[in-house]
Design an enzyme around this catalytic site. Structure first.
Site, PDB file in Angstrom:
ATOM      1  CD  GLN A   1     102.565  -4.768  94.292  1.00 21.34           C
ATOM      2  OE1 GLN A   1     101.444  -5.085  94.694  1.00 21.34           O
ATOM      3  NE2 GLN A   1     103.119  -3.610  94.604  1.00 21.34           N
TER       4      GLN A   1
ATOM      5  CG  ASP B   1     105.356   2.551  88.714  1.00 18.89           C
ATOM      6  OD1 ASP B   1     105.619   1.897  87.695  1.00 18.89           O
ATOM      7  OD2 ASP B   1     106.090   3.454  89.149  1.00 18.89           O
ATOM      8  CG  MET B   2     100.383  -2.857  92.338  1.00 21.66           C
ATOM      9  SD  MET B   2      98.704  -2.250  92.045  1.00 21.66           S
ATOM     10  CE  MET B   2      98.191  -3.233  90.639  1.00 21.66           C
TER      11      MET B   2
ATOM     12  CG  HIS C   1     117.364  -5.485  89.285  1.00 21.69           C
ATOM     13  ND1 HIS C   1     116.568  -5.014  90.290  1.00 21.69           N
ATOM     14  CD2 HIS C   1     117.420  -4.512  88.352  1.00 21.69           C
ATOM     15  CE1 HIS C   1     116.158  -3.793  89.988  1.00 21.69           C
ATOM     16  NE2 HIS C   1     116.661  -3.468  88.823  1.00 21.69           N
TER      17      HIS C   1
ATOM     18  CE  LYS D   1     106.301   4.787  93.090  1.00 19.67           C
ATOM     19  NZ  LYS D   1     106.856   4.095  91.949  1.00 19.67           N
TER      20      LYS D   1
ATOM     21  CE  LYS E   1     112.556 -12.051  92.652  1.00 22.17           C
ATOM     22  NZ  LYS E   1     113.911 -12.355  93.158  1.00 22.17           N
TER      23      LYS E   1
ATOM     24  NE  ARG F   1     111.892   3.739  97.600  1.00 21.59           N
ATOM     25  CZ  ARG F   1     111.174   4.803  97.249  1.00 21.59           C
ATOM     26  NH1 ARG F   1     110.843   5.688  98.157  1.00 21.59           N
ATOM     27  NH2 ARG F   1     110.781   4.979  96.007  1.00 21.59           N
ATOM     28  NE  ARG F   2     116.566   1.327  93.993  1.00 21.88           N
ATOM     29  CZ  ARG F   2     115.253   1.416  94.189  1.00 21.88           C
ATOM     30  NH1 ARG F   2     114.577   2.391  93.664  1.00 21.88           N
ATOM     31  NH2 ARG F   2     114.605   0.513  94.907  1.00 21.88           N
TER      32      ARG F   2
ATOM     33  CB  ALA G   1     108.818  -2.319  96.044  1.00 20.85           C
TER      34      ALA G   1
ATOM     35  NE  ARG H   1     107.053  -2.284  85.261  1.00 16.75           N
ATOM     36  CZ  ARG H   1     106.711  -1.047  85.669  1.00 16.75           C
ATOM     37  NH1 ARG H   1     106.371  -0.822  86.923  1.00 16.75           N
ATOM     38  NH2 ARG H   1     106.704  -0.055  84.820  1.00 16.75           N
TER      39      ARG H   1
HETATM   40  P1  FAD Z   1     115.831  -9.400  94.419  1.00 19.88           P
HETATM   41  O1  FAD Z   1     114.905 -10.483  94.850  1.00 19.88           O
HETATM   42  O2  FAD Z   1     115.924  -8.176  95.263  1.00 19.88           O
HETATM   43  O3  FAD Z   1     117.265 -10.004  94.247  1.00 19.88           O
HETATM   44  C1  FAD Z   1     117.469 -11.217  93.515  1.00 19.88           C
HETATM   45  C2  FAD Z   1     118.825 -11.178  92.839  1.00 19.88           C
HETATM   46  O4  FAD Z   1     118.818 -10.143  91.808  1.00 19.88           O
HETATM   47  C3  FAD Z   1     119.976 -10.820  93.741  1.00 19.88           C
HETATM   48  O5  FAD Z   1     120.449 -11.951  94.456  1.00 19.88           O
HETATM   49  C4  FAD Z   1     120.999 -10.294  92.730  1.00 19.88           C
HETATM   50  O6  FAD Z   1     121.593 -11.345  92.039  1.00 19.88           O
HETATM   51  C5  FAD Z   1     120.112  -9.529  91.760  1.00 19.88           C
HETATM   52  N1  FAD Z   1     119.971  -8.132  92.201  1.00 19.88           N
HETATM   53  C6  FAD Z   1     118.893  -7.557  92.777  1.00 19.88           C
HETATM   54  N2  FAD Z   1     119.126  -6.255  93.043  1.00 19.88           N
HETATM   55  C7  FAD Z   1     120.378  -5.996  92.635  1.00 19.88           C
HETATM   56  C8  FAD Z   1     121.217  -4.838  92.663  1.00 19.88           C
HETATM   57  N3  FAD Z   1     120.787  -3.679  93.169  1.00 19.88           N
HETATM   58  N4  FAD Z   1     122.455  -4.923  92.153  1.00 19.88           N
HETATM   59  C9  FAD Z   1     122.916  -6.089  91.634  1.00 19.88           C
HETATM   60  N5  FAD Z   1     122.182  -7.240  91.613  1.00 19.88           N
HETATM   61  C10 FAD Z   1     120.933  -7.188  92.092  1.00 19.88           C
HETATM   62  N6  FAD Z   1     107.686  -2.898  92.836  1.00 19.88           N
HETATM   63  C11 FAD Z   1     106.401  -2.601  93.123  1.00 19.88           C
HETATM   64  O7  FAD Z   1     105.899  -2.982  94.191  1.00 19.88           O
HETATM   65  N7  FAD Z   1     105.635  -1.866  92.242  1.00 19.88           N
HETATM   66  C12 FAD Z   1     106.119  -1.463  91.036  1.00 19.88           C
HETATM   67  O8  FAD Z   1     105.402  -0.808  90.270  1.00 19.88           O
HETATM   68  C13 FAD Z   1     107.461  -1.794  90.705  1.00 19.88           C
HETATM   69  N8  FAD Z   1     107.988  -1.457  89.517  1.00 19.88           N
HETATM   70  C14 FAD Z   1     109.247  -1.875  89.186  1.00 19.88           C
HETATM   71  C15 FAD Z   1     109.742  -1.618  87.907  1.00 19.88           C
HETATM   72  C16 FAD Z   1     110.983  -2.117  87.533  1.00 19.88           C
HETATM   73  C17 FAD Z   1     111.496  -1.842  86.151  1.00 19.88           C
HETATM   74  C18 FAD Z   1     111.762  -2.882  88.467  1.00 19.88           C
HETATM   75  C19 FAD Z   1     113.098  -3.448  88.085  1.00 19.88           C
HETATM   76  C20 FAD Z   1     111.286  -3.115  89.720  1.00 19.88           C
HETATM   77  C21 FAD Z   1     110.039  -2.618  90.105  1.00 19.88           C
HETATM   78  N9  FAD Z   1     109.524  -2.864  91.377  1.00 19.88           N
HETATM   79  C22 FAD Z   1     108.232  -2.522  91.655  1.00 19.88           C
HETATM   80  C23 FAD Z   1     110.414  -3.384  92.463  1.00 19.88           C
HETATM   81  C24 FAD Z   1     110.290  -4.889  92.636  1.00 19.88           C
HETATM   82  O9  FAD Z   1     109.054  -5.207  93.222  1.00 19.88           O
HETATM   83  C25 FAD Z   1     111.408  -5.426  93.558  1.00 19.88           C
HETATM   84  O10 FAD Z   1     111.278  -4.866  94.835  1.00 19.88           O
HETATM   85  C26 FAD Z   1     112.816  -5.153  93.086  1.00 19.88           C
HETATM   86  O11 FAD Z   1     112.928  -5.252  91.699  1.00 19.88           O
HETATM   87  C27 FAD Z   1     113.797  -6.158  93.738  1.00 19.88           C
HETATM   88  O12 FAD Z   1     113.523  -7.459  93.318  1.00 19.88           O
HETATM   89  P2  FAD Z   1     114.373  -8.228  92.171  1.00 19.88           P
HETATM   90  O13 FAD Z   1     113.462  -9.184  91.500  1.00 19.88           O
HETATM   91  O14 FAD Z   1     114.968  -7.194  91.276  1.00 19.88           O
HETATM   92  O15 FAD Z   1     115.553  -8.966  92.900  1.00 19.88           O
END
Ligand code: FAD
Length: 278
Positions: free
Chosen positions: A137, A107-108, A202, A73, A161, A259-260, A163, A158
Site C-alpha cells: 500500500q 490481499d493486504m 483504476h 485476506k 494506494k 462499500r462500493r 484502502a 500488487r
Molecule cells: P483513486 O485514487 O480512488 O481515484 C483516482 C482516479 O481513478 C479517479 O479520479 C478516477 O479517474 C479513477 N477511479 C477511481 N475509482 C473509480 C470508480 N469507482 N469509477 C470510475 N473511475 C474511478 N487496498 C488495500 O488496502 N489492500 C488490498 O489488498 C487491495 N487490493 C486491491 C485489489 C485491486 C485489484 C484493486 C483495484 C484495488 C485494491 N485495493 C486494495 C484498493 C486500493 O487500495 C484503493 O483503495 C482503490 O483502488 C482506490 O484507488 P485507485 O488507485 O483505484 O483510485
C-alpha cells in the site's frame, strides 16, 4: 441469490456463479482474480471453512481452461485468531493451488498486519518459487523499504494506494502525497522487479505512468481493477495489455456492495436508477 443491483460488483454467491463470470471475462481477454468475500473471523470454524472453500475452488479452476487465480485476506483465514492459524491455512492453500497450477494473491489489510503478511509471503514465495503474490500500500510510509526487500524475491507484487484509514504516524493521509508515493513506488518497481509489476488501480494517470515505464524498462506488468469499476476501460486495456479483474463472490456480499456504492456518488445514482427502474 444476490439482487440484480448488486451483480454489477459481485459475481454471485456460489463458486459456480463466480466461474461463470470468469468465463465471460476470459472471452474478452480479461483474467480473473477470485475473492471469496469474508474477513475478520473470530471463530476457527469460519476461517477453516473459507480456507476449505478456497482449496476446492483452486481445484475446480485447475480442472478448467479458465484464466483465473485467487486473492485471499489474511483475517479471512485466521489472522485474528493467531499468526500460526493464518500461516498454516495459507501454506496449505498455496500448496494445493500450486498443484492445481493456480496463482495465489494475498490481499493486504491494515498496517498492524503488514509484518506478518509480508513474512508469510516471503517464506511461501521462496518455497513455491513465486506462485504467490502480495499487495503493498502506497499510503504506508514503510512501503518503500518493504518493496526494496520484495524486489529480491520471486513472486509478484500488487501496488495499491491503500484502502484503510491509517493514522498519520504510519501513513500519508493527504491524497496528493499518496499519489506521489504511488508514482515513486512504480518507478522503483519497474526498474528493479524481474517478475513483473501489478497495478491495482483504476486511476488513468497511474496506468499511463505504468505504460510509459514499461516502454522505458521493458518490465512486464499487469493491470488489475475491481469488478464493476471502469468495465469499458478494462475491455479496452485488455486489447493491448495484461488485464485482470478482481472478482468478489460469496454470501457475505452486502457490506462489500455497500462499500462500493458509497465510495462514489455516481454509484449511488446508479443504484437509485436501478431501484426506480430507469
Ligand atoms: P483513486 O485514487 O480512488 O481515484 C483516482 C482516479 O481513478 C479517479 O479520479 C478516477 O479517474 C479513477 N477511479 C477511481 N475509482 C473509480 C470508480 N469507482 N469509477 C470510475 N473511475 C474511478 N487496498 C488495500 O488496502 N489492500 C488490498 O489488498 C487491495 N487490493 C486491491 C485489489 C485491486 C485489484 C484493486 C483495484 C484495488 C485494491 N485495493 C486494495 C484498493 C486500493 O487500495 C484503493 O483503495 C482503490 O483502488 C482506490 O484507488 P485507485 O488507485 O483505484 O483510485
Amino acid at each position: 441469490m444476490i439482487p440484480p443491483i448488486a451483480s454489477r460488483f459481485v459475481a454471485g454467491e456460489s463458486p459456480a456463479e463466480a466461474l461463470e463470470h470468469v468465463r465471460s471475462l476470459n472471452e474478452r481477454d480479461v483474467g480473473a482474480i477470485i475473492n471469496l468475500l469474508g474477513e475478520h473471523y473470530d471463530s476457527l470454524e469460519a476461517a477453516e471453512d473459507d480456507a476449505a472453500t478456497y482449496r476446492s475452488l483452486v481445484a475446480d479452476i485447475g480442472d478448467t481452461d479458465l484464466e483465473a487465480c485467487i486473492s485471499v485476506k489474511p483475517s479471512q483465514i485466521g489472522l485474528d485468531l493467531g499468526e500460526d492459524v493464518f500461516r498454516d491455512l495459507l501454506a496449505e492453500l498455496v500448496e494445493v493451488a500450486t498443484e492445481a497450477d493456480v496463482f495465489v494473491w494475498i490481499d493486504m489489510e491494515d498496517h498492524t498486519t503488514t509484518d506478518v503478511t509480508l513474512e508469510a509471503f516471503t517464506d511461501l514465495a521462496r518455497e513455491y518459487d513465486g506462485n504467490v503474490g502480495v499487495c503493498v500500500q502506497a499510503n504506508l510510509k514503510r512501503t518503500r523499504e518493504d518493496v526494496e526487500r520484495l524486489a529480491k524475491l520471486p513472486g509478484k507484487v500488487r501496488f495499491v494506494k491503500g484502502a484503510y484509514d491509517e493514522p498519520a504516524s504510519v501513513a500519508y493521509t493527504d491524497k496528493a502525497r499518496v499519489n506521489q508515493a504511488y508514482e515513486d513506488l512504480l518507478e522503483y518497481a519497474f526498474e528493479h522487479f524481474d517478475d513483473g509489476v501489478a497495478i491495482g488501480s483504476h486511476d488513468p494517470e497511474m496506468i499511463d505512468l505504468a505504460k510509459d515505464l514499461h516502454e522505458e524498462h521493458g518490465t512486464p506488468f499487469e493491470i488489475q481493477m475491481l469488478m464493476g469499476v471502469r468495465e469499458e476501460a478494462q475491455t479496452e486495456l485488455a486489447r493491448e495489455y495484461e488485464m485482470h479483474q478482481y472478482v468478489p463472490y460469496g454470501s457475505r456480499w452486502k457490506s462489500y456492495f455497500y462499500r462500493r456504492l458509497m465510495e462514489r456518488k455516481e454509484n449511488v445514482f446508479f443504484a437509485l436508477r436501478a431501484i426506480l427502474g430507469r
